[in-house]
Motif scaffolding. Structure first.
Motif, short mmCIF file in Angstrom:
data_model
loop_
_atom_site.label_atom_id
_atom_site.label_comp_id
_atom_site.label_asym_id
_atom_site.label_seq_id
_atom_site.Cartn_x
_atom_site.Cartn_y
_atom_site.Cartn_z
N ARG A 298 50.66 82.98 23.59
CA ARG A 298 49.77 82.35 24.55
C ARG A 298 50.10 80.86 24.70
O ARG A 298 50.11 80.31 25.81
CB ARG A 298 48.32 82.52 24.10
N ALA A 299 50.43 80.20 23.61
CA ALA A 299 50.76 78.78 23.66
C ALA A 299 52.03 78.53 24.46
O ALA A 299 52.13 77.57 25.22
CB ALA A 299 50.91 78.23 22.23
N VAL A 300 53.02 79.42 24.31
CA VAL A 300 54.28 79.26 25.05
C VAL A 300 54.06 79.43 26.55
O VAL A 300 54.55 78.64 27.36
CB VAL A 300 55.34 80.28 24.56
N VAL A 301 53.31 80.45 26.94
CA VAL A 301 53.12 80.70 28.37
C VAL A 301 52.30 79.57 29.01
O VAL A 301 52.53 79.20 30.16
CB VAL A 301 52.49 82.09 28.62
N GLU A 302 51.37 79.01 28.27
CA GLU A 302 50.61 77.88 28.80
C GLU A 302 51.49 76.66 28.98
O GLU A 302 51.35 75.92 29.97
CB GLU A 302 49.46 77.54 27.85
N ALA A 303 52.42 76.45 28.05
CA ALA A 303 53.24 75.24 28.08
C ALA A 303 54.39 75.33 29.07
O ALA A 303 54.77 74.32 29.68
CB ALA A 303 53.78 74.96 26.67
#
Length: 426
Positions: free
Chosen positions: A391-396
């Motif tokens: 989730r953190a990667v897709v947000e960033a």
């Protein structure tokens, strides 16, 4: 985004051509086309001309009309008889079957009619299938969003195909598409790819001079999703589903599902006999449907599911067991957006900024894939860790509202676009 005048009539006019109606967002090409369409519509007068199919709904058309100045659909009719005719024609003429199959006179007429009704500044062809129509349009500037190196899909399908005659057809199709794809890319003012690997693959089939020209006019903009509108799911702690989500009439998806069910799932069931492989996707072929009988109680093939969220809340592991394909798998971005842990092959995760063991687990052999699935099934804290990292990667890196600002660099120095020439890959 693209800068135009303050009044809608003074804004740049773009004719967008799509091979699939880009709504609802239930397939990778639709996700790509929709978010590009939405970004362009922020600062341009966008007119959508799309193929439509019997299952496209009035509600979908109404949603798109709220974004665009106009929306027109051209029926796409396919059948086994039509496919057989196009295959024979392709073999006789030396052309690509899948490209020739989508040569529809009604679409050519619709493009000509739209251009006769008003002057467009740019025609934007979404996917290689629509390049022929954009090329024929009397519009001064042309953009191709190639999504991926299409010919690579068929090269890879040939590698894993056991039937010699089908393997030969895939190889022949790959060669013909490669020539067509490189020529089309070089005929457009701007070309967009979703990954550097796909841009390099198309460039590799061109001459050195053509490669330089392609490099100068192309840009890589990944597929993105709307993370702001989607919260991570709360998954049941006793979840036992191993879920695959993707259109099943697309050969790489069907191939991957069969490989997982026959070569990975039996190993998983030895350690987790209560696990269930749930296959979700439109138009599963007979081979995929037969998995229910071949693996009774352990496989369910649901076909198209309008609301997948209840099933995803019961999903312990999101699997992407692809052996062939190209571009980016939006299913991984979706799984990350939902906060689900993903196990994928290397090919399945191609084109995405993944970190094996951190935000995803990569495995290419059946035993490795099964081991990764079992690990996530038995270790809830590991599922949470990998899902949260994804989730953190897709947000960033894959948030549509941020990344698609790069579309400003696709239209420099085109009539009526108040943008400045910049490095395309800035």
């Amino acid at each position: 985004m693209i800068q135009g005048g303050p009044l809608r009539g003074d804004q740049p006019r773009i004719l967008v051509l799509t091979q699939v109606l880009p709504y609802p967002l239930d397939a990778g090409p639709k996700v790509r086309a929709y978010h590009v369409l939405r970004a362009l519509a922020e600062g341009a007068d966008v007119h959508l001309l799309s193929f439509v199919r019997p299952d496209d709904t009035p509600e979908a058309l109404a949603h798109l009309r709220a974004l665009c100045a106009s929306v027109e659909g051209v029926p796409m009719r396919r059948s086994r008889a039509r496919d057989a005719l196009h295959l024979v024609r392709a073999l006789v003429t030396g052309t690509s079957f899948i490209i020739g199959r989508d040569a529809v006179s009604a679409m050519s007429a619709a493009v000509a009619g739209a251009c006769a009704a008003q002057a467009f500044d740019v025609v934007h062809a979404d996917q290689l299938w629509m390049a022929r129509y954009a090329a024929a349009a009397p519009v001064p500037h042309k953009v191709l969003d190639d999504h991926n190196a299409v010919f690579r899909v068929f090269e890879r399908l040939a590698v894993g195909e056991p039937a010699w005659w089908k393997r030969a057809l895939w190889r022949l199709e790959a060669k013909r598409i490669a020539r067509f794809e490189a020529a089309q890319a070089l005929s457009f003012d701007r070309v967009v790819f979703v990954s550097e690997a796909d841009r390099a693959a198309v460039a590799a089939v061109a001459t050195p001079e053509e490669r330089a020209a392609l490099e100068a006019r192309s840009i890589v903009i990944p597929i993105c999703v709307d993370t702001a509108a989607t919260a991570p799911l709360e998954v049941r702690p006793d979840a036992r589903r191993l879920t695959f989500l993707g259109t099943l009439f697309w050969p790489p998806n069907a191939e991957g599902v069969l490989w997982f069910a026959d070569h990975v799932l039996p190993r998983v069931l030895e350690a987790a006999p209560d696990a269930v492989f749930t296959v979700i996707g439109k138009q599963p072929p007979a081979e995929v449907r037969s998995l229910v009988d071949r693996h009774p109680g352990s496989v369910e093939v649901l076909g198209y599911v309008e609301d997948v969220l209840p099933l995803l809340r019961e999903t312990a592991v999101f699997v992407v067991p692809l052996l062939s394909g190209g571009g980016m798998r939006v299913k991984i971005l979706d799984a990350w957006m939902w906060g689900l842990p993903v196990v994928s092959t290397t090919v399945g995760a191609e084109g995405i900024d993944v970190h094996d063991g951190s935000d995803i687990i990569l495995a290419d052999r059946p035993d490795e894939f099964a081991e990764a699935v079992i690990r996530l099934l038995t270790l809830p804290e590991e599922r949470d860790r990998i899902g949260t990292a994804g989730r953190a990667v897709v947000e960033a890196r894959y948030e549509a509202s941020t990344v698609y600002a790069k579309l400003e660099h696709v239209y420099p120095q085109m009539s009526r676009f108040e943008t400045v020439e910049t490095d395309l890959d800035a």
